[in-house]
Enzyme design. Structure first.
Site, PDB file in Angstrom:
ATOM      1  N   TYR A 104       0.834  -1.204   0.000  1.00  0.00           N
ATOM      2  CA  TYR A 104       0.000   0.000   0.000  1.00  0.00           C
ATOM      3  C   TYR A 104       0.871   1.257   0.000  1.00  0.00           C
ATOM      4  O   TYR A 104       0.668   2.169  -0.800  1.00  0.00           O
ATOM      5  CB  TYR A 104      -0.929  -0.017   1.217  1.00  0.00           C
ATOM      6  N   LYS A 136       1.139   4.107  -2.973  1.00  0.00           N
ATOM      7  CA  LYS A 136       0.787   5.506  -2.726  1.00  0.00           C
ATOM      8  C   LYS A 136       1.994   6.421  -2.899  1.00  0.00           C
ATOM      9  O   LYS A 136       1.857   7.563  -3.350  1.00  0.00           O
ATOM     10  CB  LYS A 136       0.155   5.656  -1.343  1.00  0.00           C
TER      11      LYS A 136
END
Length: 182
Positions: free
Chosen positions: A94, A98
């Protein structure tokens, strides 16, 4: 949702955006977490997160930018995460996805700027969404303790900021953190 547009598919993104005569704003907000410790992270988990969060933003930006370039105007907003800058344990995929959005934002801002297309990244902070609904009260309390104001951002405030950002015609290539973690 994926029923309308699977952001992981180039053909889906092209087909979806080709139906619009004009595209003024694209908000890339599709995202999944897939949280696991690095040592337990399977390649399929990594691929699912990167394909949705980063590749999806690339594919949708590319498809929407075709229209924006022709009209010589537009705004692309990536919905990033605080985890890109300060990743917690268990968010390897994640956080990487990002962080990649920040790089994509800055690169696209330079490339598309001469065509009057603005590209920015918003880190909305912890929001009450389907993604955070399953977190334990202990995890929520720990997250809240890191906020100087002692409260989370709201979906409404994040949306208001994104809406305002779309109207700022001289702002591009920026990353905006919308909570009080310092």
């Amino acid at each position: 949702g994926r029923d309308e547009l699977d952001v992981r598919s180039s053909a889906d993104a092209d087909r979806y955006f080709a139906r619009f005569e004009r595209i003024d704003v694209l908000v890339n907000n599709a995202g999944i977490t897939g949280d696991k410790l690095f040592s337990r992270l399977e390649e399929a988990d990594w691929d699912a997160v990167l394909d949705t969060n980063l590749k999806g933003a690339f594919l949708c930006s590319r498809a929407a930018a075709k229209r924006m370039i022709k009209q010589r105007d537009g705004s692309i907003i990536q919905i990033g995460s605080y985890s890109a800058l300060h990743p917690p344990i268990g968010q390897t995929a994640y956080a990487a996805s990002k962080a990649g959005l920040i790089g994509l934002t800055k690169s696209l801002a330079k490339e598309l700027g001469p065509r009057n297309i603005r590209v920015n990244c918003v880190l909305p902070g912890f929001l009450e969404t389907r993604m955070t609904a399953a977190l334990s009260e202990e995890a929520r309390a720990a997250a809240l303790a890191r906020h100087a104001l002692g409260r989370f951002n709201t979906v409404e405030d994040a949306a208001r900021f994104v809406r305002t950002l779309c109207t700022l015609t001289h702002v591009s290539g920026q990353v905006f953190q919308l909570d009080s973690r310092v």
